[in-house]
Design a protein around this motif. Structure first.
Motif, PDB file in Angstrom:
ATOM      1  N   VAL A 143      45.224 -12.462 -20.694  1.00 16.79           N
ATOM      2  CA  VAL A 143      44.141 -13.440 -20.616  1.00 16.79           C
ATOM      3  C   VAL A 143      42.804 -12.707 -20.561  1.00 16.79           C
ATOM      4  O   VAL A 143      42.755 -11.471 -20.577  1.00 16.79           O
ATOM      5  CB  VAL A 143      44.313 -14.335 -19.368  1.00 16.79           C
ATOM      6  N   VAL A 144      41.735 -13.500 -20.477  1.00 17.51           N
ATOM      7  CA  VAL A 144      40.392 -12.911 -20.402  1.00 17.51           C
ATOM      8  C   VAL A 144      39.563 -13.632 -19.350  1.00 17.51           C
ATOM      9  O   VAL A 144      39.834 -14.793 -19.021  1.00 17.51           O
ATOM     10  CB  VAL A 144      39.657 -12.982 -21.759  1.00 17.51           C
ATOM     11  N   LYS A 145      38.564 -12.924 -18.841  1.00 19.54           N
ATOM     12  CA  LYS A 145      37.575 -13.568 -17.976  1.00 19.54           C
ATOM     13  C   LYS A 145      36.545 -14.278 -18.847  1.00 19.54           C
ATOM     14  O   LYS A 145      36.564 -14.160 -20.080  1.00 19.54           O
ATOM     15  CB  LYS A 145      36.896 -12.535 -17.085  1.00 19.54           C
ATOM     16  N   GLN A 146      35.639 -15.007 -18.216  1.00 17.16           N
ATOM     17  CA  GLN A 146      34.645 -15.777 -18.963  1.00 17.16           C
ATOM     18  C   GLN A 146      33.723 -14.888 -19.790  1.00 17.16           C
ATOM     19  O   GLN A 146      33.202 -15.322 -20.820  1.00 17.16           O
ATOM     20  CB  GLN A 146      33.821 -16.635 -18.005  1.00 17.16           C
ATOM     21  N   ASP A 147      33.553 -13.627 -19.346  1.00 15.85           N
ATOM     22  CA  ASP A 147      32.697 -12.721 -20.108  1.00 15.85           C
ATOM     23  C   ASP A 147      33.468 -11.969 -21.189  1.00 15.85           C
ATOM     24  O   ASP A 147      32.919 -11.091 -21.865  1.00 15.85           O
ATOM     25  CB  ASP A 147      32.000 -11.727 -19.166  1.00 15.85           C
ATOM     26  N   GLY A 148      34.755 -12.282 -21.345  1.00 15.82           N
ATOM     27  CA  GLY A 148      35.558 -11.652 -22.381  1.00 15.82           C
ATOM     28  C   GLY A 148      36.366 -10.455 -21.924  1.00 15.82           C
ATOM     29  O   GLY A 148      37.133  -9.881 -22.713  1.00 15.82           O
ATOM     30  N   THR A 149      36.208 -10.043 -20.660  1.00 14.95           N
ATOM     31  CA  THR A 149      36.968  -8.910 -20.138  1.00 14.95           C
ATOM     32  C   THR A 149      38.462  -9.232 -20.109  1.00 14.95           C
ATOM     33  O   THR A 149      38.868 -10.277 -19.614  1.00 14.95           O
ATOM     34  CB  THR A 149      36.493  -8.550 -18.716  1.00 14.95           C
ATOM     35  N   ALA A 150      39.262  -8.315 -20.634  1.00 12.87           N
ATOM     36  CA  ALA A 150      40.702  -8.524 -20.678  1.00 12.87           C
ATOM     37  C   ALA A 150      41.313  -8.396 -19.290  1.00 12.87           C
ATOM     38  O   ALA A 150      40.909  -7.547 -18.493  1.00 12.87           O
ATOM     39  CB  ALA A 150      41.352  -7.533 -21.627  1.00 12.87           C
ATOM     40  N   VAL A 151      42.304  -9.240 -18.996  1.00 15.31           N
ATOM     41  CA  VAL A 151      43.030  -9.206 -17.733  1.00 15.31           C
ATOM     42  C   VAL A 151      44.524  -9.186 -18.046  1.00 15.31           C
ATOM     43  O   VAL A 151      45.012 -10.036 -18.788  1.00 15.31           O
ATOM     44  CB  VAL A 151      42.700 -10.436 -16.855  1.00 15.31           C
ATOM     45  N   ASN A 152      45.232  -8.202 -17.493  1.00 15.26           N
ATOM     46  CA  ASN A 152      46.671  -8.070 -17.742  1.00 15.26           C
ATOM     47  C   ASN A 152      47.523  -8.352 -16.515  1.00 15.26           C
ATOM     48  O   ASN A 152      48.740  -8.494 -16.621  1.00 15.26           O
ATOM     49  CB  ASN A 152      46.987  -6.660 -18.261  1.00 15.26           C
ATOM     50  N   LEU A 153      46.869  -8.447 -15.341  1.00  9.96           N
ATOM     51  CA  LEU A 153      47.616  -8.714 -14.108  1.00  9.96           C
ATOM     52  C   LEU A 153      46.770  -9.635 -13.227  1.00  9.96           C
ATOM     53  O   LEU A 153      45.661  -9.286 -12.831  1.00  9.96           O
ATOM     54  CB  LEU A 153      47.918  -7.401 -13.373  1.00  9.96           C
ATOM     55  N   LYS A 207      42.852 -17.361 -26.314  1.00 14.44           N
ATOM     56  CA  LYS A 207      43.349 -16.739 -25.087  1.00 14.44           C
ATOM     57  C   LYS A 207      42.918 -17.540 -23.862  1.00 14.44           C
ATOM     58  O   LYS A 207      41.811 -18.095 -23.810  1.00 14.44           O
ATOM     59  CB  LYS A 207      42.847 -15.303 -24.968  1.00 14.44           C
ATOM     60  N   ILE A 208      43.814 -17.589 -22.885  1.00 12.39           N
ATOM     61  CA  ILE A 208      43.539 -18.303 -21.639  1.00 12.39           C
ATOM     62  C   ILE A 208      42.395 -17.612 -20.899  1.00 12.39           C
ATOM     63  O   ILE A 208      42.325 -16.377 -20.825  1.00 12.39           O
ATOM     64  CB  ILE A 208      44.800 -18.346 -20.762  1.00 12.39           C
ATOM     65  N   VAL A 209      41.512 -18.443 -20.331  1.00 10.55           N
ATOM     66  CA  VAL A 209      40.348 -17.928 -19.594  1.00 10.55           C
ATOM     67  C   VAL A 209      40.597 -18.095 -18.093  1.00 10.55           C
ATOM     68  O   VAL A 209      41.025 -19.162 -17.640  1.00 10.55           O
ATOM     69  CB  VAL A 209      39.065 -18.669 -20.002  1.00 10.55           C
ATOM     70  N   VAL A 210      40.324 -17.030 -17.325  1.00 12.22           N
ATOM     71  CA  VAL A 210      40.480 -17.079 -15.871  1.00 12.22           C
ATOM     72  C   VAL A 210      39.146 -16.798 -15.201  1.00 12.22           C
ATOM     73  O   VAL A 210      38.248 -16.181 -15.787  1.00 12.22           O
ATOM     74  CB  VAL A 210      41.535 -16.057 -15.388  1.00 12.22           C
ATOM     75  N   ALA A 211      39.038 -17.279 -13.967  1.00 12.90           N
ATOM     76  CA  ALA A 211      37.846 -16.976 -13.171  1.00 12.90           C
ATOM     77  C   ALA A 211      37.895 -15.511 -12.741  1.00 12.90           C
ATOM     78  O   ALA A 211      38.897 -14.817 -12.926  1.00 12.90           O
ATOM     79  CB  ALA A 211      37.794 -17.900 -11.956  1.00 12.90           C
ATOM     80  N   ASP A 212      36.822 -15.050 -12.106  1.00 16.65           N
ATOM     81  CA  ASP A 212      36.746 -13.651 -11.698  1.00 16.65           C
ATOM     82  C   ASP A 212      37.847 -13.266 -10.714  1.00 16.65           C
ATOM     83  O   ASP A 212      38.256 -12.102 -10.657  1.00 16.65           O
ATOM     84  CB  ASP A 212      35.371 -13.346 -11.080  1.00 16.65           C
ATOM     85  N   ASP A 213      38.338 -14.235  -9.932  1.00 18.32           N
ATOM     86  CA  ASP A 213      39.388 -13.925  -8.962  1.00 18.32           C
ATOM     87  C   ASP A 213      40.795 -14.075  -9.545  1.00 18.32           C
ATOM     88  O   ASP A 213      41.796 -13.924  -8.836  1.00 18.32           O
ATOM     89  CB  ASP A 213      39.255 -14.808  -7.716  1.00 18.32           C
ATOM     90  N   GLY A 214      40.894 -14.373 -10.840  1.00 16.15           N
ATOM     91  CA  GLY A 214      42.197 -14.483 -11.497  1.00 16.15           C
ATOM     92  C   GLY A 214      42.756 -15.880 -11.579  1.00 16.15           C
ATOM     93  O   GLY A 214      43.836 -16.084 -12.146  1.00 16.15           O
ATOM     94  N   THR A 215      42.059 -16.874 -11.042  1.00 18.05           N
ATOM     95  CA  THR A 215      42.531 -18.254 -11.114  1.00 18.05           C
ATOM     96  C   THR A 215      42.375 -18.790 -12.530  1.00 18.05           C
ATOM     97  O   THR A 215      41.281 -18.722 -13.099  1.00 18.05           O
ATOM     98  CB  THR A 215      41.732 -19.154 -10.155  1.00 18.05           C
ATOM     99  N   PRO A 216      43.439 -19.305 -13.147  1.00 22.94           N
ATOM    100  CA  PRO A 216      43.298 -19.861 -14.492  1.00 22.94           C
ATOM    101  C   PRO A 216      42.388 -21.088 -14.475  1.00 22.94           C
ATOM    102  O   PRO A 216      42.445 -21.904 -13.562  1.00 22.94           O
ATOM    103  CB  PRO A 216      44.736 -20.233 -14.879  1.00 22.94           C
ATOM    104  N   MET A 217      41.567 -21.202 -15.496  1.00 22.21           N
ATOM    105  CA  MET A 217      40.626 -22.304 -15.584  1.00 22.21           C
ATOM    106  C   MET A 217      41.199 -23.421 -16.446  1.00 22.21           C
ATOM    107  O   MET A 217      41.866 -23.171 -17.454  1.00 22.21           O
ATOM    108  CB  MET A 217      39.296 -21.814 -16.157  1.00 22.21           C
ATOM    109  N   GLY A 218      40.957 -24.650 -16.021  1.00 21.49           N
ATOM    110  CA  GLY A 218      41.490 -25.798 -16.731  1.00 21.49           C
ATOM    111  C   GLY A 218      40.585 -26.264 -17.847  1.00 21.49           C
ATOM    112  O   GLY A 218      39.356 -26.178 -17.755  1.00 21.49           O
ATOM    113  N   GLY A 219      41.201 -26.754 -18.895  1.00 21.80           N
ATOM    114  CA  GLY A 219      40.473 -27.325 -20.008  1.00 21.80           C
ATOM    115  C   GLY A 219      40.666 -28.830 -20.048  1.00 21.80           C
ATOM    116  O   GLY A 219      41.049 -29.447 -19.051  1.00 21.80           O
ATOM    117  N   PRO A 220      40.441 -29.438 -21.175  1.00 22.33           N
ATOM    118  CA  PRO A 220      40.598 -30.897 -21.292  1.00 22.33           C
ATOM    119  C   PRO A 220      42.066 -31.291 -21.374  1.00 22.33           C
ATOM    120  O   PRO A 220      42.948 -30.449 -21.561  1.00 22.33           O
ATOM    121  CB  PRO A 220      39.873 -31.209 -22.599  1.00 22.33           C
TER     122      PRO A 220
END
Length: 266
Positions: free
Chosen positions: A156-166, A75-88
């Motif tokens: 998606v989820v936050k870094q702590d695993g919290t689900a985000v739907n919007l 699952k895609i990981v986003v920051a606390d403010d909802g910004t998607p985080m980039g990987g390699p």
């Protein structure tokens, strides 16, 4: 190494005195594999100035770029403010279609003729930096619809695993958009089916010792899509270079054309 298959089948469906109908189908499929590169290039070599990268074992036309950061469940990981985080950087698609299919029909009734050409491209991907920029600036219909809906519907989820739907539209699209964004978020399916050509003609009866034949026809090309999954015409290329295939950044749109043809034989 290239391996391909091409099949063409034609059929006279109806053939009588006044009415004739012939139809034909073309099917083309091609697969390529990069077996080796020059020893000075190593195992990879970028071509053009975009995201086309040659890799041993891959294909000519493969896209590589910044991917989404994902958790161990994918699952895609986003920051606390909802910004998607980039990987390699990683593999994000290919411009190579699985198949290209063409269907042509020619019908005639007495002096009238009708030709219909339909093309279909199935599989493969395109990258639209144009859509990425427009989304990040908030200029696109997609971003406007997301703002009106209160955000972008995601799973998606936050870094702590919290689900985000919007996710907030501005944070989401600015994290993806532009050349430095997460290019994986600018990849679209290149599958499309279009009315390539429609031509209606009429053979004019002539009674003249000078004029032997006369016909007039109305022709339209690239008229509309029956289906298109990309935000632009997937046939559009940014440049004519080998590295510009399947990539768009504010390129001029393809055109729909209409014509009137008059043919005279003396």
């Amino acid at each position: 190494e290239n391996k391909g298959l091409e099949i063409a089948v034609g059929l006279n469906v109806i053939k009588d005195k006044d009415f004739k109908w012939t139809t034909s189908v073309n099917y083309t499929a091609n697969r390529n594999k990069i077996l080796r590169l020059h020893e000075k290039l190593g195992n990879t070599y970028p071509i053009g100035g975009n995201f086309n990268v040659l890799r041993i074992g891959g294909s000519f036309g493969d896209f590589w770029g910044k991917t989404f950061k994902r958790d161990d469940k994918g699952k895609i990981v986003v920051a606390d403010d909802g910004t998607p985080m980039g990987g390699p950087d990683g593999y994000i698609g290919t411009s190579n279609p699985k198949a290209i299919v063409g269907w042509g029909n020619s019908l005639s009734y007495k002096n009238f003729t009708l030709n219909i050409g339909i093309d279909g491209r199935f599989g493969g991907n395109v990258i639209s930096n144009t859509q990425g920029y427009l989304n990040s600036f908030g200029y696109s219909k997609e971003s406007a619809d997301a703002r009106d809906a209160g955000g972008v519907v995601v799973d998606v989820v936050k870094q702590d695993g919290t689900a985000v739907n919007l996710a907030p539209a501005q944070k989401w699209y600015q994290g993806i958009g532009n050349r430095d964004g997460i290019i994986e978020g600018q990849v679209y399916s290149a599958t499309n089916i279009r009315l390539r050509e429609l031509a209606l003609g009429y053979t004019i009866p002539v009674k003249s010792n000078v004029l032997k034949f006369a016909s007039v026809s109305l022709v339209g090309r690239n008229l509309f899509f029956f289906k298109n999954n990309a935000p632009y015409d997937p046939e559009l290329n940014t440049t004519t270079s080998v590295g510009g295939q399947g990539f768009d950044i504010f390129g001029l749109p393809t055109t729909r054309s209409y014509g009137l043809n008059l043919k005279l034989t003396f």
